[in-house]
Design a protein around this motif. Structure first.
Motif, PDB file in Angstrom:
ATOM      1  N   LYS A 174      -7.551 -30.333 -12.743  1.00 36.80           N
ATOM      2  CA  LYS A 174      -7.194 -31.258 -11.659  1.00 36.80           C
ATOM      3  C   LYS A 174      -8.261 -31.331 -10.561  1.00 36.80           C
ATOM      4  O   LYS A 174      -8.214 -32.190  -9.695  1.00 36.80           O
ATOM      5  CB  LYS A 174      -5.844 -30.870 -11.063  1.00 36.80           C
ATOM      6  N   ALA A 175      -9.228 -30.427 -10.601  1.00 34.05           N
ATOM      7  CA  ALA A 175     -10.319 -30.454  -9.618  1.00 34.05           C
ATOM      8  C   ALA A 175     -11.253 -31.610  -9.946  1.00 34.05           C
ATOM      9  O   ALA A 175     -11.269 -32.124 -11.061  1.00 34.05           O
ATOM     10  CB  ALA A 175     -11.080 -29.136  -9.639  1.00 34.05           C
ATOM     11  N   SER A 176     -12.044 -31.998  -8.975  1.00 38.55           N
ATOM     12  CA  SER A 176     -13.029 -33.060  -9.190  1.00 38.55           C
ATOM     13  C   SER A 176     -14.356 -32.432  -9.632  1.00 38.55           C
ATOM     14  O   SER A 176     -14.976 -31.683  -8.892  1.00 38.55           O
ATOM     15  CB  SER A 176     -13.237 -33.852  -7.895  1.00 38.55           C
ATOM     16  N   PHE A 177     -14.759 -32.754 -10.857  1.00 41.35           N
ATOM     17  CA  PHE A 177     -16.016 -32.231 -11.399  1.00 41.35           C
ATOM     18  C   PHE A 177     -17.030 -33.354 -11.599  1.00 41.35           C
ATOM     19  O   PHE A 177     -17.931 -33.226 -12.430  1.00 41.35           O
ATOM     20  CB  PHE A 177     -15.762 -31.530 -12.742  1.00 41.35           C
ATOM     21  N   LYS A 178     -16.892 -34.437 -10.840  1.00 41.46           N
ATOM     22  CA  LYS A 178     -17.730 -35.617 -11.049  1.00 41.46           C
ATOM     23  C   LYS A 178     -19.228 -35.292 -11.035  1.00 41.46           C
ATOM     24  O   LYS A 178     -19.970 -35.668 -11.940  1.00 41.46           O
ATOM     25  CB  LYS A 178     -17.405 -36.682  -9.991  1.00 41.46           C
ATOM     26  N   SER A 179     -19.695 -34.561 -10.020  1.00 36.98           N
ATOM     27  CA  SER A 179     -21.135 -34.276  -9.932  1.00 36.98           C
ATOM     28  C   SER A 179     -21.583 -33.355 -11.075  1.00 36.98           C
ATOM     29  O   SER A 179     -22.668 -33.525 -11.624  1.00 36.98           O
ATOM     30  CB  SER A 179     -21.508 -33.685  -8.580  1.00 36.98           C
ATOM     31  N   LEU A 180     -20.729 -32.398 -11.457  1.00 41.09           N
ATOM     32  CA  LEU A 180     -21.086 -31.520 -12.579  1.00 41.09           C
ATOM     33  C   LEU A 180     -21.085 -32.289 -13.893  1.00 41.09           C
ATOM     34  O   LEU A 180     -21.932 -32.058 -14.760  1.00 41.09           O
ATOM     35  CB  LEU A 180     -20.120 -30.335 -12.665  1.00 41.09           C
ATOM     36  N   ASP A 181     -20.137 -33.223 -14.047  1.00 39.44           N
ATOM     37  CA  ASP A 181     -20.101 -34.050 -15.257  1.00 39.44           C
ATOM     38  C   ASP A 181     -21.397 -34.859 -15.382  1.00 39.44           C
ATOM     39  O   ASP A 181     -21.940 -35.002 -16.479  1.00 39.44           O
ATOM     40  CB  ASP A 181     -18.900 -35.008 -15.239  1.00 39.44           C
ATOM     41  N   GLU A 182     -21.899 -35.353 -14.252  1.00 45.60           N
ATOM     42  CA  GLU A 182     -23.155 -36.117 -14.261  1.00 45.60           C
ATOM     43  C   GLU A 182     -24.326 -35.226 -14.667  1.00 45.60           C
ATOM     44  O   GLU A 182     -25.183 -35.639 -15.455  1.00 45.60           O
ATOM     45  CB  GLU A 182     -23.405 -36.754 -12.887  1.00 45.60           C
ATOM     46  N   ILE A 183     -24.369 -34.008 -14.148  1.00 45.94           N
ATOM     47  CA  ILE A 183     -25.436 -33.074 -14.522  1.00 45.94           C
ATOM     48  C   ILE A 183     -25.330 -32.730 -16.006  1.00 45.94           C
ATOM     49  O   ILE A 183     -26.334 -32.699 -16.722  1.00 45.94           O
ATOM     50  CB  ILE A 183     -25.391 -31.793 -13.654  1.00 45.94           C
ATOM     51  N   TYR A 184     -24.097 -32.505 -16.478  1.00 46.69           N
ATOM     52  CA  TYR A 184     -23.880 -32.215 -17.895  1.00 46.69           C
ATOM     53  C   TYR A 184     -24.459 -33.344 -18.761  1.00 46.69           C
ATOM     54  O   TYR A 184     -25.181 -33.100 -19.722  1.00 46.69           O
ATOM     55  CB  TYR A 184     -22.385 -32.012 -18.198  1.00 46.69           C
ATOM     56  N   GLU A 185     -24.162 -34.586 -18.385  1.00 45.49           N
ATOM     57  CA  GLU A 185     -24.668 -35.746 -19.145  1.00 45.49           C
ATOM     58  C   GLU A 185     -26.194 -35.794 -19.122  1.00 45.49           C
ATOM     59  O   GLU A 185     -26.819 -36.107 -20.141  1.00 45.49           O
ATOM     60  CB  GLU A 185     -24.089 -37.060 -18.594  1.00 45.49           C
ATOM     61  N   GLN A 186     -26.810 -35.468 -17.984  1.00 45.50           N
ATOM     62  CA  GLN A 186     -28.280 -35.436 -17.885  1.00 45.50           C
ATOM     63  C   GLN A 186     -28.854 -34.388 -18.839  1.00 45.50           C
ATOM     64  O   GLN A 186     -29.882 -34.619 -19.483  1.00 45.50           O
ATOM     65  CB  GLN A 186     -28.728 -35.118 -16.459  1.00 45.50           C
ATOM     66  N   ILE A 187     -28.193 -33.232 -18.917  1.00 46.67           N
ATOM     67  CA  ILE A 187     -28.654 -32.158 -19.809  1.00 46.67           C
ATOM     68  C   ILE A 187     -28.592 -32.642 -21.258  1.00 46.67           C
ATOM     69  O   ILE A 187     -29.555 -32.491 -22.017  1.00 46.67           O
ATOM     70  CB  ILE A 187     -27.805 -30.877 -19.630  1.00 46.67           C
ATOM     71  N   ILE A 188     -27.459 -33.223 -21.641  1.00 49.55           N
ATOM     72  CA  ILE A 188     -27.289 -33.700 -23.027  1.00 49.55           C
ATOM     73  C   ILE A 188     -28.329 -34.764 -23.327  1.00 49.55           C
ATOM     74  O   ILE A 188     -28.970 -34.744 -24.390  1.00 49.55           O
ATOM     75  CB  ILE A 188     -25.846 -34.221 -23.268  1.00 49.55           C
ATOM     76  N   ASP A 189     -28.542 -35.697 -22.389  1.00 52.28           N
ATOM     77  CA  ASP A 189     -29.547 -36.750 -22.590  1.00 52.28           C
ATOM     78  C   ASP A 189     -30.940 -36.152 -22.785  1.00 52.28           C
ATOM     79  O   ASP A 189     -31.696 -36.590 -23.654  1.00 52.28           O
ATOM     80  CB  ASP A 189     -29.566 -37.735 -21.413  1.00 52.28           C
ATOM     81  N   SER A 190     -31.283 -35.133 -21.977  1.00 53.27           N
ATOM     82  CA  SER A 190     -32.619 -34.532 -22.112  1.00 53.27           C
ATOM     83  C   SER A 190     -32.741 -33.735 -23.414  1.00 53.27           C
ATOM     84  O   SER A 190     -33.799 -33.689 -24.016  1.00 53.27           O
ATOM     85  CB  SER A 190     -32.979 -33.679 -20.897  1.00 53.27           C
ATOM     86  N   CYS A 191     -31.634 -33.131 -23.878  1.00 55.89           N
ATOM     87  CA  CYS A 191     -31.649 -32.420 -25.169  1.00 55.89           C
ATOM     88  C   CYS A 191     -31.877 -33.396 -26.317  1.00 55.89           C
ATOM     89  O   CYS A 191     -32.624 -33.116 -27.246  1.00 55.89           O
ATOM     90  CB  CYS A 191     -30.319 -31.705 -25.416  1.00 55.89           C
ATOM     91  N   GLU A 192     -31.198 -34.528 -26.247  1.00 54.91           N
ATOM     92  CA  GLU A 192     -31.293 -35.507 -27.329  1.00 54.91           C
ATOM     93  C   GLU A 192     -32.624 -36.226 -27.318  1.00 54.91           C
ATOM     94  O   GLU A 192     -33.010 -36.825 -28.307  1.00 54.91           O
ATOM     95  CB  GLU A 192     -30.108 -36.474 -27.244  1.00 54.91           C
ATOM     96  N   GLY A 193     -33.341 -36.128 -26.197  1.00 53.45           N
ATOM     97  CA  GLY A 193     -34.662 -36.738 -26.103  1.00 53.45           C
ATOM     98  C   GLY A 193     -35.741 -35.928 -26.791  1.00 53.45           C
ATOM     99  O   GLY A 193     -36.869 -36.369 -26.937  1.00 53.45           O
ATOM    100  N   ASN A 194     -35.397 -34.710 -27.266  1.00 52.07           N
ATOM    101  CA  ASN A 194     -36.386 -33.843 -27.936  1.00 52.07           C
ATOM    102  C   ASN A 194     -36.782 -34.424 -29.285  1.00 52.07           C
ATOM    103  O   ASN A 194     -36.014 -34.949 -29.997  1.00 52.07           O
ATOM    104  CB  ASN A 194     -35.816 -32.427 -28.160  1.00 52.07           C
TER     105      ASN A 194
END
Length: 161
Positions: free
Chosen positions: A141-161
């Motif tokens: 129920k907490a707001s994790f919006k900023s962490l979700d955005e960082i998570y997506e950036q990490i996944i995007d950078s991993c997939e860019g390998n």
């Protein structure tokens, strides 16, 4: 010096002001929100962030708060260090692109541990998402919006390998 942002999420009926009063860490606190019995707050730190985490957790424990989630992010490449505390049990996981950067440079299967083989087979999102969801468990129920955005950036950078 690398800056770190520490985010704390606690399940409590205490107010953010009551929590701040007992915290021994002297810093510029950022109150984020209080939602569904979850208080979240955070602050900037230097590379010695582990000391701050220990101090805050000790202080929270004195208030009777033993269910805590901590997220550490850096100001450079996207990464997350996620710590869950439930009573005396503490687990920490790292979500960062370095693992998949390393995997992309491995020559053969014999260089890989079972954990690395699993990561390679699953891919970044399938490998990291269960860790991230487990960390959030009980705090959905907490707001994790900023962490979700960082998570997506990490996944995007991993997939860019």
């Amino acid at each position: 010096m690398m800056e770190h942002y520490l985010s704390f999420y606690t399940r409590t009926e205490q107010s953010i002001d009551a929590i701040k009063q007992i915290l021994s860490v002297n810093t510029e606190w950022e109150k984020r929100n209080i939602k569904a019995g979850i208080v979240s707050f955070g602050f900037m730190s230097g590379s010695d962030y582990e000391i701050y985490i220990e101090d805050v957790c000790r202080d929270l424990k004195e208030l009777g708060i033993t269910s805590v989630r901590i997220a550490v992010t850096g100001d450079e490449d996207p990464w997350l260090e996620l710590t869950s505390i439930e009573g005396e049990e503490q687990t920490t996981c790292q979500i960062e692109f370095g693992l998949f950067d390393y995997l992309s440079e491995c020559e053969g299967e014999d260089e890989l541990t079972p954990t690395l083989k699993k990561a390679q087979e699953l891919g970044p999102d399938a490998y990291f998402l269960p860790m991230y969801q487990q960390w959030k468990k009980g705090f959905e129920k907490a707001s994790f919006k900023s962490l979700d955005e960082i998570y997506e950036q990490i996944i995007d950078s991993c997939e860019g390998n």
